[in-house]
Design an enzyme around this catalytic site. Sequence first.
Site, PDB file in Angstrom:
ATOM      1  N   ASP A 496      37.101  52.332  36.682  1.00 32.58           N
ATOM      2  CA  ASP A 496      37.242  50.681  36.492  1.00 32.58           C
ATOM      3  C   ASP A 496      36.521  50.455  35.544  1.00 32.58           C
ATOM      4  O   ASP A 496      35.931  51.237  34.700  1.00 32.58           O
ATOM      5  CB  ASP A 496      36.723  50.025  37.866  1.00 32.58           C
ATOM      6  CG  ASP A 496      36.720  48.438  37.835  1.00 32.58           C
ATOM      7  OD1 ASP A 496      37.557  48.014  37.316  1.00 32.58           O
ATOM      8  OD2 ASP A 496      35.547  48.040  38.080  1.00 32.58           O
ATOM      9  N   LYS A 497      36.931  49.205  34.759  1.00 33.74           N
ATOM     10  CA  LYS A 497      36.259  48.846  33.559  1.00 33.74           C
ATOM     11  C   LYS A 497      35.094  48.092  33.810  1.00 33.74           C
ATOM     12  O   LYS A 497      33.923  48.674  33.620  1.00 33.74           O
ATOM     13  CB  LYS A 497      37.198  48.160  32.773  1.00 33.74           C
ATOM     14  CG  LYS A 497      36.727  47.553  31.109  1.00 33.74           C
ATOM     15  CD  LYS A 497      37.798  47.229  30.379  1.00 33.74           C
ATOM     16  CE  LYS A 497      37.590  45.545  30.631  1.00 33.74           C
ATOM     17  NZ  LYS A 497      36.502  44.818  30.504  1.00 33.74           N
ATOM     18  N   PHE A 611      38.895  28.281  41.209  1.00 38.64           N
ATOM     19  CA  PHE A 611      39.667  29.349  40.469  1.00 38.64           C
ATOM     20  C   PHE A 611      40.647  30.302  41.483  1.00 38.64           C
ATOM     21  O   PHE A 611      40.045  30.815  42.408  1.00 38.64           O
ATOM     22  CB  PHE A 611      38.652  30.496  39.755  1.00 38.64           C
ATOM     23  CG  PHE A 611      39.274  31.468  39.145  1.00 38.64           C
ATOM     24  CD1 PHE A 611      40.031  31.442  37.802  1.00 38.64           C
ATOM     25  CD2 PHE A 611      39.120  32.926  39.620  1.00 38.64           C
ATOM     26  CE1 PHE A 611      40.579  32.300  37.315  1.00 38.64           C
ATOM     27  CE2 PHE A 611      39.975  33.956  39.139  1.00 38.64           C
ATOM     28  CZ  PHE A 611      40.695  33.951  37.854  1.00 38.64           C
ATOM     29  N   ARG A 667      36.474  39.340  25.480  1.00 42.85           N
ATOM     30  CA  ARG A 667      36.754  38.280  26.818  1.00 42.85           C
ATOM     31  C   ARG A 667      37.257  37.052  26.254  1.00 42.85           C
ATOM     32  O   ARG A 667      36.349  36.128  25.685  1.00 42.85           O
ATOM     33  CB  ARG A 667      35.899  38.250  27.859  1.00 42.85           C
ATOM     34  CG  ARG A 667      36.280  37.506  29.146  1.00 42.85           C
ATOM     35  CD  ARG A 667      37.096  38.172  29.875  1.00 42.85           C
ATOM     36  NE  ARG A 667      37.305  37.737  31.084  1.00 42.85           N
ATOM     37  CZ  ARG A 667      37.003  37.779  32.359  1.00 42.85           C
ATOM     38  NH1 ARG A 667      35.828  38.506  32.459  1.00 42.85           N
ATOM     39  NH2 ARG A 667      37.138  36.936  33.282  1.00 42.85           N
ATOM     40  N   ASP A 733      41.407  43.674  34.084  1.00 40.26           N
ATOM     41  CA  ASP A 733      41.438  42.750  32.936  1.00 40.26           C
ATOM     42  C   ASP A 733      42.779  43.079  31.933  1.00 40.26           C
ATOM     43  O   ASP A 733      43.691  43.470  32.395  1.00 40.26           O
ATOM     44  CB  ASP A 733      40.268  43.346  31.975  1.00 40.26           C
ATOM     45  CG  ASP A 733      39.658  42.135  31.294  1.00 40.26           C
ATOM     46  OD1 ASP A 733      40.299  41.320  30.859  1.00 40.26           O
ATOM     47  OD2 ASP A 733      38.390  42.447  30.847  1.00 40.26           O
ATOM     48  N   ASN A 889      37.242  45.476  44.922  1.00 37.49           N
ATOM     49  CA  ASN A 889      38.578  45.731  44.670  1.00 37.49           C
ATOM     50  C   ASN A 889      38.878  47.260  44.505  1.00 37.49           C
ATOM     51  O   ASN A 889      40.123  47.427  44.152  1.00 37.49           O
ATOM     52  CB  ASN A 889      38.714  44.749  43.548  1.00 37.49           C
ATOM     53  CG  ASN A 889      37.806  45.006  42.391  1.00 37.49           C
ATOM     54  OD1 ASN A 889      36.955  45.627  42.491  1.00 37.49           O
ATOM     55  ND2 ASN A 889      38.473  44.567  41.303  1.00 37.49           N
TER      56      ASN A 889
END
Length: 1212
Positions: A496-497, A611, A667, A733, A889
Amino acid sequence: MNRLTDSTASASLSNMANTRLLLTKMMLNDGGEEELVLRSYEKDGLKMVIFYLMVVLSLGLVLLLIYWKPELECYLKKRRCALYKAEVVMIKDHYGHASVVKVDYIFLDDVSTAEGYNRHVYHDAPVDVDDTTVLVTGDSPTVRYFDFQQIRYIWDAQQYTFRKLEDLSSGTRCATIHDEFPGLSASTQAHKRLLHGLNSIVIEVKSYWRLFIEEVLNPFYIFQVCSIILWAFDEYYYYASCIFLISLISISVSLYETKRQSRTLSDMVGSLETNISVCRGGQEFEEIPNQNLVPGDLIAIPPHGCVMMCDAVLVAGTCIVNESMLTGESVPVTKTPLSHQEDEEVYTPENHKRHTLFAGTHVVQTRYYGQAKVLAVVVRTGFNTAKGELVRAILYPKPLGFKFYQDAMRFILFLAGVASLGMIYSIIIETQMGAYPGKIVLRVLDIITIVVPPALPAAMTVGTVYAQNRLKKAGIFCISPPRINFCGRINTFCFDKTGTLTEDGLDMWGVVPAQNQCFQEPIRKLPELPRSQILVCMATCHSLTLIDGELMGDPLDLIMFNSLNWSLEEPGQDTTKYDTLMPTIVKPSDKDSFMSDEVPFEVGIVRQFTFSSSMQRMSVITRTLGHNHMEIYSKGAPEKIASLCNPDTVPENFQPVLHTYTVQGLRVIALAYRPLEAKVNWHQVQRISRDKVECNLTFLGLLVMQNQLKPETTPVIRTLLEAKLRTVMVTGDMIQTAVSVSRNCGMVHPRDKVVIVNAHPPDKQQTARIEWEYAELPTDIDIVSEQDTDIDSDAGQDSLNLFRRDRDGGACWRKGYRTVNVSDEGPRHHLAINGKSFAVITAHFPEMLEKICTKGTVFARMLPEQKCQLIQNLQKLDYIVGMCGDGANDCEALKAAHAGISLSEAEASVAAPFTSRISNIECVVTAMREGRAALVTSFGCFKYMALYSFIQFVSVLILYTFGANLSDFEFLYIDLVITTTIAVLMGYTGPYHKLVRKKPPGSLVKVSNLLSIIMQVLLVGGMQVSAYFYLRSQSWYEEPPPSKDLENVHSWESTVIFLVSSYMYISVAFCFSKGPPFRKPIYTNYPFLISMMFLFGFSTFLLLLPLPEIEHFLEMKELHEKSITFRLYLFGFAVAFAIMSSFMEYMIVDSSMLKPCYKAIKKRGPQNRYKVVENEIKNSDWPPVGQVTFPTTNAIHVSDIHVEMNSQSAIH
């Protein structure tokens, strides 16, 4: 004519119903890992009589076989029957494991209750059928069901099939939740509780007595018990007593550990029994225990919070929830009620998680209108909840399919075959001697315990136990020790990042305002922002809240808000802050700087649109003090926000500028706003849907943050690549950011090419298609790096000037990133793909999936289930896959991988085989080093135990030939003092300090392993026979007289064979205790080295300086009376064996000259699928960069149609 048609149709339906009624086999959960095959059985009187007769005749052995193989119970005691008559069902899962489960009954009070069940269980079922027939058997109010792995399956009398008991989490429309669950009556709830069971997650902690019985009935211990009984009959009392004592200690330790782990898990998932307020209709509420909740209950969430005991969907009010149990992040999350705008949607906990309170999460506080209650409808209970699924994953893990264990079982069967040959030889020889039949039987059975040693399974796990303890000291906890061996074979590792490769938190970089369709110069010092819409957007567009006076919320929102030096105020008590007449207020901390005509600059947040990952944005409606209208502010994914904006406000160079920042790993979030009409009042705002206000926005600019690489990331990735291990990034992402991070951390070499795979689903104009585009490569500009701690102002100006428009309106590409010519040649191609494209390729280009998974390095915008699918696809290609992630996740992928390492200590991570307290990926290298060491140790121990069996097998065959045998204490010295000591300490050697390119073998039947064992066995036989013939050549030797009782232990044959063979056990242990490149050198294992020296010294003492007392104790012949020359010759045999054994293992088996032969033989076997795919790619012009690929419908030969693309479009 119509009657005939109706009659025919009716007859057809009747025939179909009859056919289904007579079914004896069915499939549940078709197509997934939870797929089950059911076969129904009922009692058979005749079979029962025969069965009990077999039990008596076999002295209970049949019962033991049924315990080991439950399906035998159905074959031996029952007969097949129709499903509707089943008393038991035999269930075979996706992995071929069988279980036998009893079909039980629930008796209802009356039929109306059954109808009540069906209205809530099958809420969307048609109403034109008698609902009672769905669950109720015949005319009696009875429900047939069975429980399997904590999931209940019920009999559907209408469809004549078993099916999973449904709750509100599947097939329920949101409107149904709003309209049809005003609260259940006490009687309805009680009867539904009969069907669904108690709302509790209880893990049984078995008693010591039950654990003892289950442990003793293990095949390993049954073999031990039989062996002890055999040795007792053969009067090996000392040996049998020692083995019994060792087994008892082993069982005690195992029981203690099992009980401790079971109690720990039970305490972890258990919860205190508390009460909850449930609605009984209208305004009537009643306090009941949490465990009595059922799906459909309407509950009131306590004002000061609670720990959720079920999964429930909010229908009124708002909750602030700590979901660290699921995500590992202690940041509170705001949960909002299910809105009527979603009425037509089918509710699922995954898609509506922003409205769902999950079991195990902590509700910090509630917010509501006035005196109203915060209400939620229970959708899942017990083991069906999100927490229950995690616990089930621990209780019923995916079975391991490691080739090493499969080969080990085959080798044990081979040893059993060898034992049978020895038994035949023994019967022939001893019969010729005229031995007593009873002694022949004992000797023959004794051969089995020699060739297949009872301690073999335990010895194979020694290395894993030591590795687990070392991992624990390093802060890595393993709940599945067999997975440690998988770490030794991993050739692909997925990461994962965010939070794994990069830091959890973000640092504010700056803001890039937009004005007049052009980006302005970046503003780095945000407190200096002028009073403008972009400032108000950053101050209000968030979900922050005050909890106990501390500002809490999403880390990104916190960083954005704190960078402005503003303050947030929420009026009233914490639990009443939802009153719309008293909105949340934000204002500058320095009031003097923001005064206009003595009116303070304060902004009230009137409404939030939280969100949503599917919508990729959040919005707020605000009102600034002194204004006569409200405004909506939005922030989110740049592409999504730009699509909601008026095109005249979006800069023409939006995409190039966005690409500039994302390709550097920054980002980027877009900001936008729109003033609402003055006539829109506060009450209208509360009822308006977000799609009516989130449109025709004005683009304000870009908010830029940087997410830095962890300092340990790049060195670890470099270590893995140097060891020829493939590394893959799997992240949620943006793809450009992910590609940049992959370059910065070293996954992608600076000169390698990255090809972005854009797949589009079919639409009205075109079929599905794939576009292959080159990404860009950095050149000599001093660009922003993920490893930089900050970016200076000049660098920011350069990155902006890069895309400042010239007078002609064109983009000025000055420096920084250049486009890549399609004809450029690079060392390697890497594919980068996002989740949407991955889904399209899976659905429309399945033949491409193998190549995509083989060459893909960056998988971006991946959903949790897509991460799991990727892991499974890699495994289908024969990759041994590791996965490292930090959040819920990643949970599915962590469970699916051969070795999943979680960097989070959340409860969700307990489903992962490994959990690391080290919050960086250094734990990956540690786990792999330990895995390689454990695997090599397991191989070494297995080979040693195999040679131990063969050495003793050859010894007893030689001795049986002359009616002799080893004494009880000679067996004890060999089996306990030598073999047990060596087997226990051999695995203590630690892992090598670095990962090397060479990988340890994964199969016992590898040519080099077989060659090693065969050569050593031949050498053993040759040396022992040579020692025996040397004994016979002595002038004083006299052949012993034949003994019918085969008890001739005090003989020269047994003495010589015992002394020579004792050295062999020590020599082969040294040969199989190899050090680098997977373990440290043998001299670092001090206990093992000292024990080897002691055993060698004591054996030499027995041979060269024997004492009469020791000779008498071991029942040896009077060796001290013979010449020293004889003893030195025997010592020479031992030394010669040690030298020749080491020479064969290190100079022949490990010889570089034989490696080509090993490879040639290996090539003749089946090749890993990924290697086949790599060769196909290597021999073709793939990927087709600059082209568009369309699917073909050719059923004979699947191929792709490629269409050339414009070179510029291939780049941009």
